[in-house]
Motif scaffolding. Structure first.
Motif, PDB file in Angstrom:
ATOM      1  N   LEU A 115      27.401  25.137  22.497  1.00 19.78           N
ATOM      2  CA  LEU A 115      28.114  26.345  22.901  1.00 19.78           C
ATOM      3  C   LEU A 115      27.494  26.870  24.182  1.00 19.78           C
ATOM      4  CD1 LEU A 115      30.136  28.705  22.283  1.00 19.78           C
ATOM      5  CD2 LEU A 115      28.265  29.789  21.015  1.00 19.78           C
ATOM      6  N   LEU A 116      28.339  27.196  25.161  1.00 20.90           N
ATOM      7  CA  LEU A 116      27.840  27.709  26.443  1.00 20.90           C
ATOM      8  C   LEU A 116      28.375  29.113  26.691  1.00 20.90           C
ATOM      9  CD1 LEU A 116      28.475  24.425  26.857  1.00 20.90           C
ATOM     10  CD2 LEU A 116      27.575  24.942  29.107  1.00 20.90           C
ATOM     11  N   GLU A 117      27.467  29.991  27.108  1.00 18.96           N
ATOM     12  CA  GLU A 117      27.839  31.319  27.587  1.00 18.96           C
ATOM     13  C   GLU A 117      27.651  31.269  29.095  1.00 18.96           C
ATOM     14  OE1 GLU A 117      27.039  35.394  25.538  1.00 18.96           O
ATOM     15  OE2 GLU A 117      25.395  35.031  26.941  1.00 18.96           O
ATOM     16  N   LEU A 118      28.752  31.160  29.807  1.00 20.17           N
ATOM     17  CA  LEU A 118      28.696  30.833  31.227  1.00 20.17           C
ATOM     18  C   LEU A 118      28.065  31.925  32.076  1.00 20.17           C
ATOM     19  CD1 LEU A 118      32.235  29.214  31.484  1.00 20.17           C
ATOM     20  CD2 LEU A 118      30.045  28.068  31.167  1.00 20.17           C
ATOM     21  N   ASN A 119      28.372  33.199  31.792  1.00 21.37           N
ATOM     22  CA  ASN A 119      27.883  34.264  32.669  1.00 21.37           C
ATOM     23  C   ASN A 119      26.384  34.534  32.518  1.00 21.37           C
ATOM     24  OD1 ASN A 119      27.985  35.457  30.182  1.00 21.37           O
ATOM     25  ND2 ASN A 119      29.457  37.035  30.735  1.00 21.37           N
ATOM     26  N   SER A 120      25.765  34.004  31.474  1.00 28.06           N
ATOM     27  CA  SER A 120      24.305  34.148  31.340  1.00 28.06           C
ATOM     28  C   SER A 120      23.590  32.802  31.437  1.00 28.06           C
ATOM     29  CB  SER A 120      23.960  34.803  29.993  1.00 28.06           C
ATOM     30  OG  SER A 120      24.289  33.956  28.915  1.00 28.06           O
ATOM     31  N   LEU A 121      24.375  31.742  31.688  1.00 26.30           N
ATOM     32  CA  LEU A 121      23.829  30.390  31.755  1.00 26.30           C
ATOM     33  C   LEU A 121      22.945  30.095  30.546  1.00 26.30           C
ATOM     34  CD1 LEU A 121      22.997  29.942  35.558  1.00 26.30           C
ATOM     35  CD2 LEU A 121      25.073  29.334  34.313  1.00 26.30           C
ATOM     36  N   ASP A 153      16.368  37.006  35.222  1.00 23.20           N
ATOM     37  CA  ASP A 153      16.098  37.746  36.456  1.00 23.20           C
ATOM     38  C   ASP A 153      16.553  36.962  37.690  1.00 23.20           C
ATOM     39  OD1 ASP A 153      14.117  35.858  35.875  1.00 23.20           O
ATOM     40  OD2 ASP A 153      12.696  36.820  37.231  1.00 23.20           O
ATOM     41  N   LYS A 154      16.706  35.648  37.526  1.00 24.36           N
ATOM     42  CA  LYS A 154      17.129  34.809  38.648  1.00 24.36           C
ATOM     43  C   LYS A 154      18.643  34.784  38.808  1.00 24.36           C
ATOM     44  CE  LYS A 154      12.891  33.354  39.440  1.00 24.36           C
ATOM     45  NZ  LYS A 154      12.150  33.734  40.667  1.00 24.36           N
ATOM     46  N   ILE A 155      19.383  35.046  37.717  1.00 27.98           N
ATOM     47  CA  ILE A 155      20.838  34.902  37.777  1.00 27.98           C
ATOM     48  C   ILE A 155      21.586  36.223  37.622  1.00 27.98           C
ATOM     49  CG2 ILE A 155      20.630  32.602  36.778  1.00 27.98           C
ATOM     50  CD1 ILE A 155      21.869  33.889  34.200  1.00 27.98           C
ATOM     51  N   ASN A 157      22.265  38.533  39.523  1.00 28.16           N
ATOM     52  CA  ASN A 157      23.147  38.905  40.631  1.00 28.16           C
ATOM     53  C   ASN A 157      24.203  37.850  40.938  1.00 28.16           C
ATOM     54  OD1 ASN A 157      21.765  41.368  41.104  1.00 28.16           O
ATOM     55  ND2 ASN A 157      20.203  40.294  42.292  1.00 28.16           N
ATOM     56  N   LEU A 158      24.224  36.778  40.154  1.00 26.87           N
ATOM     57  CA  LEU A 158      25.244  35.751  40.370  1.00 26.87           C
ATOM     58  C   LEU A 158      26.606  36.263  39.892  1.00 26.87           C
ATOM     59  CD1 LEU A 158      23.442  32.458  39.238  1.00 26.87           C
ATOM     60  CD2 LEU A 158      23.831  33.275  41.567  1.00 26.87           C
ATOM     61  N   PRO A 159      27.651  36.162  40.723  1.00 27.76           N
ATOM     62  CA  PRO A 159      28.976  36.683  40.357  1.00 27.76           C
ATOM     63  C   PRO A 159      29.770  35.691  39.510  1.00 27.76           C
ATOM     64  CG  PRO A 159      29.048  35.838  42.581  1.00 27.76           C
ATOM     65  CD  PRO A 159      27.629  35.641  42.105  1.00 27.76           C
ATOM     66  N   ILE A 160      29.208  35.256  38.393  1.00 29.81           N
ATOM     67  CA  ILE A 160      29.839  34.204  37.594  1.00 29.81           C
ATOM     68  C   ILE A 160      31.176  34.667  37.021  1.00 29.81           C
ATOM     69  CG2 ILE A 160      29.574  32.723  35.575  1.00 29.81           C
ATOM     70  CD1 ILE A 160      26.568  32.737  36.083  1.00 29.81           C
ATOM     71  N   ASP A 161      31.228  35.880  36.464  1.00 25.20           N
ATOM     72  CA  ASP A 161      32.481  36.386  35.881  1.00 25.20           C
ATOM     73  C   ASP A 161      33.571  36.504  36.943  1.00 25.20           C
ATOM     74  OD1 ASP A 161      31.744  36.589  33.197  1.00 25.20           O
ATOM     75  OD2 ASP A 161      30.728  38.491  33.526  1.00 25.20           O
ATOM     76  N   ALA A 162      33.188  36.977  38.114  1.00 21.43           N
ATOM     77  CA  ALA A 162      34.166  37.120  39.203  1.00 21.43           C
ATOM     78  C   ALA A 162      34.698  35.762  39.637  1.00 21.43           C
ATOM     79  CB  ALA A 162      33.535  37.850  40.383  1.00 21.43           C
TER      80      ALA A 162
END
Length: 371
Positions: A115-121, A153-155, A157-162
């Motif tokens: 199972l993958l939760e993409l927005n939190s990697l 803390d590294k991800i 600010n990544l705009p994964i949901d957007a």
């Protein structure tokens, strides 16, 4: 009177249903296919299917040393079953691959649900299939999901949901870039009817079209990254310039062609994809592998996930003691390290030892002169 009323009601129902035109009505094959794939990219659903080798042709020089029929039978005995769930609005993807080997009266398989939760990697893996090879998966961790997570803390600010929200547009652009003549309407076959399809749209790609589609995927993903990372334009452009030559070079090594049927409902919902793909090596003209696959989609809008991580059934990968075959220390290594630590702990710093005892020790250990 009642019969007349019933007849009128049935007739009106037919008119109402007939008046609800399909969103694909009067559309050309290419427009209908692009619209279907765009709609599917923003949906949520369960999927299940299978991928297998349907034919294998070997070069003559290989068949001289190998049993051609045996090699082909072995290849066709393997298959990959796929099932899972997609819910991009919730940033979740579940994949349950099963590698299967089956012969008459003999069957074995290996399954690794994840199972993958993409927005939190974050990924949860059910690695129970490997518990005999890794003792850490037995005992108190038996049956637990292994959690692997990128440093938050590294991800953060990544705009994964957007970026996921733009996936429908990206999908539309990729399929719209293909030549319109590659899309054709096909008569419904028995498989399409059984799945409740109203449309069967075929997409046929030769090696040149396959390459064009691959390059379009790179372009669209790069543009997506640029829109959400304006401060990294040069890095993204450099990456694209590096990937494009690799794609061109790969065509000299491997060529693919495919034929994919999209089975679509009256409402424009993708019900299944039935594909046949051929892989060949230009340098080995007689080598060709044919692969067939079927992927069925269901529970549109209400996907069901089988993996449900909780505090009780999850263990962090970082907390696991890795086995030796994964780079961890085995029992002998642990014991050796422990003995070494013990020796270091018992050592007395030289500064704390007086000169007299040292001299005395040397005198005692000095060998006696021979007569």
């Amino acid at each position: 009177m009642k019969q007349r009323t019933l007849a009128i009601a049935v007739a009106m129902s037919g008119l109402l249903l007939g008046g609800c035109a399909s969103p694909l009505a009067n559309k050309t094959a290419d427009v209908a296919a692009v619209q279907t794939m765009e709609h599917n990219a923003q949906g949520s659903y369960n999927f299940d299917g299978v991928v297998r080798v349907s034919a294998l042709h070997l070069p003559a020089k290989l068949t001289q040393s190998l049993d051609k029929d045996l090699v082909e039978e072995v290849a066709k005995s393997f298959s990959m079953d796929l099932r899972g769930a997609v819910d991009l609005k919730q940033s979740r993807l579940e994949l349950v691959p099963t590698l299967r080997f089956a012969r008459p009266n003999v069957e074995t398989w290996l399954r690794v649900p994840m199972l993958l939760e993409l927005n939190s990697l974050t990924m949860w893996v059910d690695a129970s299939a490997f518990d005999l090879a890794s003792p850490v998966l037995r005992g108190e961790n038996k049956g637990k999901l292994i959690k692997v997570q990128a440093p938050q803390d590294k991800i953060k600010n990544l705009p994964i949901d957007a970026m996921l929200a733009e996936l429908p547009r990206v999908t539309k652009n990729i399929y719209a870039a293909i030549d319109k003549k590659a899309y054709t309407f096909q008569p419904l076959d028995e498989q399409a009817r059984q799945m409740g399809a109203s449309y069967r749209i075929r997409l046929t790609l030769d090696p040149a079209a396959e390459m064009k589609m691959s390059k379009q995927v790179v372009i669209e993903l790069a543009e997506l990254a640029k829109r959400h990372s304006p401060d990294k334009q040069k890095e993204i452009e450099a990456m694209v310039k590096g990937i494009t030559p690799l794609l061109d070079a790969s065509r000299g090594e491997v060529e693919t062609s495919s034929q994919t049927d999209l089975l679509v409902s009256r409402s424009g919902t993708l019900l299944a994809m039935v594909a046949q793909q051929k892989l060949g090596m230009p340098k080995e003209k007689e080598l060709e592998v044919s692969i067939e696959s079927v992927l069925r989609l269901s529970n549109h809008g209400k996907p069901v996930f089988s993996l449900r991580p909780t505090a009780e059934n999850v263990v962090n990968f970082a907390d696991l003691k890795r086995p030796a075959w994964l780079g961890g220390k085995n029992g002998a290594e642990d014991a050796s390290a422990e003995d070494e630590n013990t020796e270091h702990a018992m050592e007395v710093p030289a500064a704390e030892v007086s000169a007299a005892p040292i001299a005395k020790t040397k005198a005692v250990l000095k060998p006696k002169p021979k007569h």
